[in-house]
Design a protein around this motif. Structure first.
Motif, short mmCIF file in Angstrom:
data_model
loop_
_atom_site.label_atom_id
_atom_site.label_comp_id
_atom_site.label_asym_id
_atom_site.label_seq_id
_atom_site.Cartn_x
_atom_site.Cartn_y
_atom_site.Cartn_z
N PRO A 54 -13.31 -2.95 -2.88
CA PRO A 54 -12.43 -2.51 -1.89
C PRO A 54 -11.83 -3.36 -1.06
O PRO A 54 -10.81 -3.42 -0.24
CB PRO A 54 -13.14 -1.31 -0.83
N THR A 84 -1.88 -3.72 -3.35
CA THR A 84 -2.57 -2.43 -3.08
C THR A 84 -4.20 -2.63 -3.41
O THR A 84 -4.45 -3.62 -3.98
CB THR A 84 -2.17 -1.32 -4.17
N HIS A 85 -4.97 -1.96 -3.03
CA HIS A 85 -6.41 -2.06 -3.06
C HIS A 85 -6.82 -0.72 -4.15
O HIS A 85 -8.12 -0.72 -4.63
CB HIS A 85 -7.28 -1.64 -1.71
N ASP A 86 -5.75 0.06 -4.43
CA ASP A 86 -6.03 0.70 -5.57
C ASP A 86 -5.70 0.41 -6.98
O ASP A 86 -4.50 0.31 -7.32
CB ASP A 86 -4.97 2.14 -5.08
N SER A 132 -2.88 12.46 -3.70
CA SER A 132 -2.91 11.83 -4.97
C SER A 132 -1.57 12.23 -5.66
O SER A 132 -0.98 11.47 -6.45
CB SER A 132 -4.13 12.20 -5.74
N GLU A 134 1.01 -1.34 0.17
CA GLU A 134 0.13 -0.14 -0.09
C GLU A 134 0.85 1.22 0.00
O GLU A 134 0.66 2.26 0.79
CB GLU A 134 -0.91 0.09 1.27
N THR A 150 0.64 3.93 -1.41
CA THR A 150 -0.07 5.27 -1.78
C THR A 150 -1.10 5.35 -0.82
O THR A 150 -1.62 6.31 -0.78
CB THR A 150 -0.44 5.26 -3.29
N GLY A 151 -1.32 4.44 -0.01
CA GLY A 151 -2.33 4.65 1.00
C GLY A 151 -2.70 5.70 1.83
O GLY A 151 -3.79 6.08 1.75
N PRO A 163 -11.16 0.34 -11.92
CA PRO A 163 -11.82 0.90 -10.85
C PRO A 163 -13.03 0.13 -10.16
O PRO A 163 -13.62 0.27 -8.99
CB PRO A 163 -12.41 2.26 -11.47
N GLN A 174 -5.81 1.95 -9.73
CA GLN A 174 -5.03 2.98 -10.54
C GLN A 174 -3.56 2.76 -10.15
O GLN A 174 -2.70 2.90 -10.98
CB GLN A 174 -5.45 4.43 -10.06
#
Length: 89
Positions: free
Chosen positions: A72, A36-38, A11, A4, A6-7, A68, A40
């Motif tokens: 989550p 990650t969960h992101d 942005s 993670e 960027t968690g 997207p 992007q």
């Protein structure tokens, strides 16, 4: 190993970190495993594994699999191509 990365970042900083990781991999100095969960964030990867309930649900090219619509509660494990090369004898 980036868990993670960027968690907890805004942005702009998150993009800077992802660009740094991608640059290191492109230069061949290291491979990366990104969790990650992101979706992007996973787009920088050459390969993506989508995990749900401890099982691989999908795998393939990051651009095809990361979207997207990833829920989550789903982890996305992304690996840079240079990591796969460095693991091969």
């Amino acid at each position: 190993l980036a868990d993670e990365p960027t968690g907890n970042l805004d942005s702009r900083r998150g993009e800077e970190i992802l660009e740094l990781l991608a640059g290191i991999c492109r230069e061949g100095r290291a491979g990366a495993l990104l969790v990650t969960h992101d979706a992007q964030a996973a787009e920088i990867a050459d390969r993506v594994l989508v995990l749900r309930d401890g099982r691989i649900e999908a795998r393939g090219d990051a651009r095809a699999d990361a979207s997207p619509d990833v829920p989550p509660d789903t982890s996305v494990g992304a690996t840079a191509r240079s990591a796969a090369r460095s693991a091969t004898p």
